[in-house]
Enzyme design. Sequence first.
Site, PDB file in Angstrom:
ATOM      1  N   ARG A  13       7.437   8.346  -1.749  1.00  0.00           N
ATOM      2  CA  ARG A  13       6.288   9.170  -1.713  1.00  0.00           C
ATOM      3  C   ARG A  13       6.533  10.542  -1.824  1.00  0.00           C
ATOM      4  O   ARG A  13       6.217  11.209  -2.719  1.00  0.00           O
ATOM      5  CB  ARG A  13       5.560   8.806  -0.117  1.00  0.00           C
ATOM      6  CG  ARG A  13       4.242   9.327  -0.191  1.00  0.00           C
ATOM      7  CD  ARG A  13       4.293  10.729   0.167  1.00  0.00           C
ATOM      8  NE  ARG A  13       4.666  11.167   1.280  1.00  0.00           N
ATOM      9  CZ  ARG A  13       4.866  12.606   1.934  1.00  0.00           C
ATOM     10  NH1 ARG A  13       4.388  13.287   1.086  1.00  0.00           N
ATOM     11  NH2 ARG A  13       5.664  12.612   2.597  1.00  0.00           N
ATOM     12  N   CYS A 238       6.735  19.657  -2.823  1.00  0.00           N
ATOM     13  CA  CYS A 238       5.293  19.694  -2.538  1.00  0.00           C
ATOM     14  C   CYS A 238       4.470  20.234  -3.337  1.00  0.00           C
ATOM     15  O   CYS A 238       4.431  21.489  -3.587  1.00  0.00           O
ATOM     16  CB  CYS A 238       5.024  20.108  -0.878  1.00  0.00           C
ATOM     17  SG  CYS A 238       3.097  19.875  -0.565  1.00  0.00           S
ATOM     18  N   ASN A 247      13.461  16.818  -0.300  1.00  0.00           N
ATOM     19  CA  ASN A 247      13.937  16.561   0.964  1.00  0.00           C
ATOM     20  C   ASN A 247      15.357  16.372   1.135  1.00  0.00           C
ATOM     21  O   ASN A 247      16.113  16.649   0.034  1.00  0.00           O
ATOM     22  CB  ASN A 247      13.484  15.344   1.491  1.00  0.00           C
ATOM     23  CG  ASN A 247      11.862  15.186   1.725  1.00  0.00           C
ATOM     24  OD1 ASN A 247      11.470  14.757   0.350  1.00  0.00           O
ATOM     25  ND2 ASN A 247      11.213  15.313   2.729  1.00  0.00           N
TER      26      ASN A 247
HETATM   27  P1  HMG Z   1     -11.632  16.482  -0.791  1.00  0.00           P
HETATM   28  O1  HMG Z   1     -11.874  16.816  -2.118  1.00  0.00           O
HETATM   29  O2  HMG Z   1     -11.678  17.329   0.303  1.00  0.00           O
HETATM   30  O3  HMG Z   1     -12.426  15.066  -0.328  1.00  0.00           O
HETATM   31  O4  HMG Z   1     -10.178  15.997  -0.665  1.00  0.00           O
HETATM   32  P2  HMG Z   1     -13.998  14.752  -0.236  1.00  0.00           P
HETATM   33  O5  HMG Z   1     -14.054  14.084   0.974  1.00  0.00           O
HETATM   34  O6  HMG Z   1     -14.913  15.921  -0.226  1.00  0.00           O
HETATM   35  O7  HMG Z   1     -14.223  13.746  -1.186  1.00  0.00           O
HETATM   36  C1  HMG Z   1     -14.292  14.334  -2.950  1.00  0.00           C
HETATM   37  C2  HMG Z   1     -13.678  13.185  -3.624  1.00  0.00           C
HETATM   38  O8  HMG Z   1     -12.186  12.737  -3.329  1.00  0.00           O
HETATM   39  C3  HMG Z   1     -14.634  12.092  -3.663  1.00  0.00           C
HETATM   40  O9  HMG Z   1     -14.601  11.237  -5.061  1.00  0.00           O
HETATM   41  C4  HMG Z   1     -14.090  11.079  -2.556  1.00  0.00           C
HETATM   42  O10 HMG Z   1     -14.258   9.671  -2.828  1.00  0.00           O
HETATM   43  C5  HMG Z   1     -12.301  11.380  -3.106  1.00  0.00           C
HETATM   44  P3  HMG Z   1     -15.681  11.681  -6.009  1.00  0.00           P
HETATM   45  O11 HMG Z   1     -17.125  11.276  -5.193  1.00  0.00           O
HETATM   46  O12 HMG Z   1     -15.615  13.143  -6.252  1.00  0.00           O
HETATM   47  O13 HMG Z   1     -15.107  10.912  -7.065  1.00  0.00           O
HETATM   48  N1  HMG Z   1     -11.618  10.866  -1.627  1.00  0.00           N
HETATM   49  C6  HMG Z   1     -10.530  10.059  -1.815  1.00  0.00           C
HETATM   50  N2  HMG Z   1     -10.023   9.423  -3.163  1.00  0.00           N
HETATM   51  C7  HMG Z   1      -8.927   8.725  -2.635  1.00  0.00           C
HETATM   52  N3  HMG Z   1      -8.586   8.553  -1.289  1.00  0.00           N
HETATM   53  C8  HMG Z   1      -8.891   9.315  -0.401  1.00  0.00           C
HETATM   54  C9  HMG Z   1      -9.956  10.181  -0.535  1.00  0.00           C
HETATM   55  N4  HMG Z   1     -10.719  11.105   0.230  1.00  0.00           N
HETATM   56  C10 HMG Z   1     -11.775  11.392  -0.694  1.00  0.00           C
HETATM   57  N5  HMG Z   1      -8.241   9.380   0.908  1.00  0.00           N
HETATM   58  C11 HMG Z   1      -8.230  14.704   0.231  1.00  0.00           C
HETATM   59  C12 HMG Z   1      -9.611  15.654   0.689  1.00  0.00           C
HETATM   60  C13 HMG Z   1      -7.540  15.001   1.634  1.00  0.00           C
HETATM   61  C14 HMG Z   1      -8.619  13.318  -0.092  1.00  0.00           C
HETATM   62  C15 HMG Z   1      -7.649  15.754  -0.769  1.00  0.00           C
HETATM   63  O14 HMG Z   1      -7.546  17.007  -0.289  1.00  0.00           O
HETATM   64  C16 HMG Z   1      -6.344  14.925  -1.028  1.00  0.00           C
HETATM   65  O15 HMG Z   1      -5.950  14.033  -1.660  1.00  0.00           O
HETATM   66  N6  HMG Z   1      -5.262  15.808  -0.918  1.00  0.00           N
HETATM   67  C17 HMG Z   1      -3.887  15.515  -1.153  1.00  0.00           C
HETATM   68  C18 HMG Z   1      -2.928  15.830  -0.077  1.00  0.00           C
HETATM   69  C19 HMG Z   1      -1.511  15.195  -0.305  1.00  0.00           C
HETATM   70  O16 HMG Z   1      -1.094  14.218  -0.797  1.00  0.00           O
HETATM   71  N7  HMG Z   1      -0.506  16.200  -0.147  1.00  0.00           N
HETATM   72  C20 HMG Z   1       0.878  15.841  -0.386  1.00  0.00           C
HETATM   73  C21 HMG Z   1       1.488  15.151   0.823  1.00  0.00           C
HETATM   74  S1  HMG Z   1       1.526  15.993   2.341  1.00  0.00           S
HETATM   75  C22 HMG Z   1       3.284  16.556   2.125  1.00  0.00           C
HETATM   76  O17 HMG Z   1       3.901  16.364   1.028  1.00  0.00           O
HETATM   77  C23 HMG Z   1       3.996  17.194   3.207  1.00  0.00           C
HETATM   78  C24 HMG Z   1       4.903  16.383   4.172  1.00  0.00           C
HETATM   79  O18 HMG Z   1       5.626  15.703   3.343  1.00  0.00           O
HETATM   80  C25 HMG Z   1       5.356  17.097   5.424  1.00  0.00           C
HETATM   81  C26 HMG Z   1       6.072  18.292   4.909  1.00  0.00           C
HETATM   82  O19 HMG Z   1       6.923  18.514   3.964  1.00  0.00           O
HETATM   83  O20 HMG Z   1       5.742  19.388   5.343  1.00  0.00           O
HETATM   84  C27 HMG Z   1       4.094  15.107   4.535  1.00  0.00           C
HETATM   85 MG    MG Z   2       7.473  16.756   2.667  1.00  0.00          MG
END
Ligand code: HMG
Ligand code: MG
Length: 310
Positions: A13, A238, A247
């Site tokens: 992931r 990220c 990582n």
């Molecule tokens: P948004 O655009 O604010 O969502 O995204 P929304 O509720 O306004 O909906 C807009 C569209 O997104 C809609 O589709 C929803 O259906 C769809 P449309 O009608 O436009 O076709 N939608 C989704 N689709 C699939 N799965 C979902 C989902 N929710 C809404 N769950 C959202 C909000 C959170 C979904 C978006 O901002 C997103 O996907 N962000 C990605 C975040 C991410 O994956 N970041 C990387 C991981 S975190 C990380 O790496 C840090 C970590 O490793 C720790 C560290 O290192 O610090 C964990």
């Molecule tokens: Mg991370």
Amino acid sequence: MGERVKIVEVGPRDGLQNEKQIIDTSIKLELIERLVAAGLRNIEVTSFVSPKWIPQMADQSAVMQGLKTHAGVSYSVLTPNLQGFEAAVAADAKEVAVFAAASETFSRKNINASIAQSLERFVPVTEQALKLGLKIRGYVSCVLGCPYEGEIDPRRVAQISKEMFDMGCYEISLGDTIGVGVPDGVKRLIESVGAQVPVETLAGHFHDTYGMAVANVVAAYALGIRTFDASVAGLGGCPYAAGATGNVATEDLVWLFNRTGVETGIDLKQLVDCAVWISKYLGRSPQSRVAQALNSTRAAPVNIDPLKLL
Ligand code: HMG
Ligand code: MG
């Protein structure tokens, strides 16, 4: 029995989410199988996030469908909201993770929500997860610094961690998203968060951007942390933290703990073979010093068996 640590493999992931070239689902599944064969028992396999935001994870349901069941192996997935959670449940996920940030700007860039809004979104997710008997993990990002806001107050991290713990997260993973932490900061962070959340429920999630991740693991270990997230070959980065690299490499942690007499349950040779295999697929060498050294004919001193637990 001696000391033991739990290593949570986040390569499939966190490691792959930022790769530009879309990786075939079959390669992701083979990566997971190789990690299981090397002894990893906790693997974060994908995320149920928007494919518009993270195209690499668009095959999340196919990945779930292709997973093989192994006794004692737990697969987890990221779920940012109820929509992602429901999709994860439909794909038969048994463990999910919600992710917040200790920086307001990062929170908006990463999940398009303020910290408060994100925590509100996690309430129904944790409620549902607990009702269905799923395990739920919590992440807090930017715990040692933010690419947009700079220094982060450890008390802020403690407060958010506590909210997530009180919601029902069994473990809080503290993310040094951009790898700017150093051991002194880790100590202050864990003392602060540990005053609010039991230390044994905290995990260290260190990115290695500045080469400090192993040092930070050692510091966290000294303060009682026994769970660490890591990524085979040091894959990762990220997408919402420019310049963030992978990582801490899983093989670097296994080397460290093997030579410290701390059990990980992981076979270093098989893990390094896996690191070399996935790196070759991605067209590069493994990022980790340990994989590089063990693949070099020059590096290992003849009187040390690097593969054995001391
Ligand atoms: P948004 O655009 O604010 O969502 O995204 P929304 O509720 O306004 O909906 C807009 C569209 O997104 C809609 O589709 C929803 O259906 C769809 P449309 O009608 O436009 O076709 N939608 C989704 N689709 C699939 N799965 C979902 C989902 N929710 C809404 N769950 C959202 C909000 C959170 C979904 C978006 O901002 C997103 O996907 N962000 C990605 C975040 C991410 O994956 N970041 C990387 C991981 S975190 C990380 O790496 C840090 C970590 O490793 C720790 C560290 O290192 O610090 C964990
Ligand atoms: Mg991370």
